[in-house]
Motif scaffolding. Structure first.
Motif, PDB file in Angstrom:
ATOM      1  N   LYS A  68       0.811  -1.215   0.000  1.00  0.00           N
ATOM      2  CA  LYS A  68       0.000   0.000   0.000  1.00  0.00           C
ATOM      3  C   LYS A  68       0.850   1.273   0.000  1.00  0.00           C
ATOM      4  O   LYS A  68       0.524   2.241  -0.703  1.00  0.00           O
ATOM      5  N   ALA A  69       1.921   1.304   0.785  1.00  0.00           N
ATOM      6  CA  ALA A  69       2.689   2.549   0.938  1.00  0.00           C
ATOM      7  C   ALA A  69       3.236   3.089  -0.387  1.00  0.00           C
ATOM      8  O   ALA A  69       2.978   4.244  -0.733  1.00  0.00           O
ATOM      9  N   PRO A  70       3.987   2.298  -1.164  1.00  0.00           N
ATOM     10  CA  PRO A  70       4.502   2.853  -2.421  1.00  0.00           C
ATOM     11  C   PRO A  70       3.420   3.106  -3.458  1.00  0.00           C
ATOM     12  O   PRO A  70       3.541   4.023  -4.275  1.00  0.00           O
ATOM     13  N   MET A  71       2.350   2.297  -3.428  1.00  0.00           N
ATOM     14  CA  MET A  71       1.268   2.503  -4.393  1.00  0.00           C
ATOM     15  C   MET A  71       0.520   3.806  -4.085  1.00  0.00           C
ATOM     16  O   MET A  71       0.210   4.591  -4.996  1.00  0.00           O
ATOM     17  N   GLU A  72       0.231   4.047  -2.815  1.00  0.00           N
ATOM     18  CA  GLU A  72      -0.450   5.281  -2.438  1.00  0.00           C
ATOM     19  C   GLU A  72       0.433   6.491  -2.726  1.00  0.00           C
ATOM     20  O   GLU A  72      -0.064   7.553  -3.123  1.00  0.00           O
ATOM     21  N   TYR A  73       1.718   6.345  -2.527  1.00  0.00           N
ATOM     22  CA  TYR A  73       2.652   7.436  -2.832  1.00  0.00           C
ATOM     23  C   TYR A  73       2.624   7.738  -4.327  1.00  0.00           C
ATOM     24  O   TYR A  73       2.611   8.897  -4.742  1.00  0.00           O
ATOM     25  N   GLU A  74       2.604   6.697  -5.132  1.00  0.00           N
ATOM     26  CA  GLU A  74       2.545   6.886  -6.585  1.00  0.00           C
ATOM     27  C   GLU A  74       1.229   7.536  -6.994  1.00  0.00           C
ATOM     28  O   GLU A  74       1.186   8.391  -7.893  1.00  0.00           O
ATOM     29  N   LEU A  75       0.165   7.170  -6.333  1.00  0.00           N
ATOM     30  CA  LEU A  75      -1.151   7.719  -6.661  1.00  0.00           C
ATOM     31  C   LEU A  75      -1.286   9.195  -6.295  1.00  0.00           C
ATOM     32  O   LEU A  75      -1.853   9.988  -7.052  1.00  0.00           O
ATOM     33  N   HIS A  76      -0.741   9.562  -5.131  1.00  0.00           N
ATOM     34  CA  HIS A  76      -1.058  10.883  -4.582  1.00  0.00           C
ATOM     35  C   HIS A  76       0.112  11.851  -4.469  1.00  0.00           C
ATOM     36  O   HIS A  76      -0.112  13.057  -4.333  1.00  0.00           O
TER      37      HIS A  76
END
Length: 291
Positions: free
Chosen positions: A214-222
């Protein structure tokens, strides 16, 4: 005529001497400027030296842990905010008078360098039984959420665990432990290089869902600067929270002693509150990572 010949020969000689002196002065200025520039560059590069393989000056031991980009816990090319895992590890080692160097590599390259003893270990890794042949695990660093991502919420409704996605094409970032977990669960896996590619594959409907930390994916998203459109169409569902650790290579010099030093340092910064202070700089807490 002999007198004038002597005078005439003296004039060019005098001019040559004056010219030589001028060149010498200019050369001296160039050398001074060059030395000044080198000193300045040395000062500027100090902050980024921790992300290289160049050890800093000093008598303390230097340890190198290879990192893979995994924001916000590990952020490449950011000396001010290198990621909370890196700051925690530096602080823990500093309590033991050990300097930490953290070069960044793709995950597979980082693991290869650590497993072969070319670096002392990894900034972080999740637990897999087969990794125990290569690594010693530190005390807990934190937890990272595992989530499915899909366009729209309908595809996520039936997904409670990884094996529920057996009838779907699932995208996974190469090298993460999630790849082997997904394959072991019998999923139809499509491997990509990074989270940005994973999002592009998802939005272009080349995969049914993405399985990611979740952490790197959310960072990429936002937070990441990208040109991906329709980000608002991406929904997620957390299915688990996995613990992760720092890993010391069994091929490192005196690895058990190094592991003990790291663990003692981690205990020290938890007890004195520095651990939580570092997390707070990134807007998270130890409890946040468990949810």
């Amino acid at each position: 005529m002999g007198k004038w010949a002597g005078i005439l020969s003296y004039v060019p000689l005098r001019r040559s001497v004056i010219g030589a002196r001028q060149h010498l002065r200019m050369a001296s200025k160039v050398i001074c400027l060059t030395l000044g520039a080198l000193v300045l560059l040395g000062t500027i590069s100090t902050a980024s030296a921790q992300n290289t393989l160049i050890p800093p000056a000093g008598n303390q031991r230097t340890v190198t842990l290879a990192c893979n980009p995994f924001p916000p816990s590990k952020i490449a090319q950011n000396a001010t905010l290198p990621g909370y895992d890196i700051e925690i590890l530096r602080a823990a080692f500093a309590t033991r008078n050990i300097t930490l160097i953290t070069p960044f590599y793709p995950w597979r390259r980082a693991y290869f360098l650590a497993s072969t003893g070319q670096v002392d270990g990894l900034c972080s890794c999740s637990y897999l039984p087969e990794r125990e042949e290569d690594m010693f695990y530190s005390y807990l660093l934190g937890h990272v959420g595992v989530a499915f991502y899909a366009t729209g919420e309908t595809a996520l409704q039936s997904l409670e665990k990884i094996s529920d996605a057996r009838n779907m094409i699932i995208g996974v970032v190469s090298g993460y432990s999630l790849e082997s977990t997904a394959r072991a669960a019998g999923l139809d896996v499509l491997v990509v290089n990074n989270e940005a590619t994973l999002l592009n594959m998802l939005l272009s409907r080349r995969i049914d869902a993405a399985l990611s930390y979740k952490a790197p994916m959310e960072y990429e998203l936002h937070h990441s600067q990208h040109t991906i459109t329709d980000i608002n169409k991406v929904h997620s569902k957390v299915i688990s929270n996995n613990p992760y650790f720092a890993c010391i290579s069994r091929q490192a010099r005196d690895p058990k002693t190094l592991l003990r030093e790291l663990n003692n340092g981690l205990m020290a910064i938890r007890e004195n509150g520095l651990f939580e202070k570092i997390l707070a700089r990134y807007g998270v807490t130890s409890e946040d990572s468990k949810n």
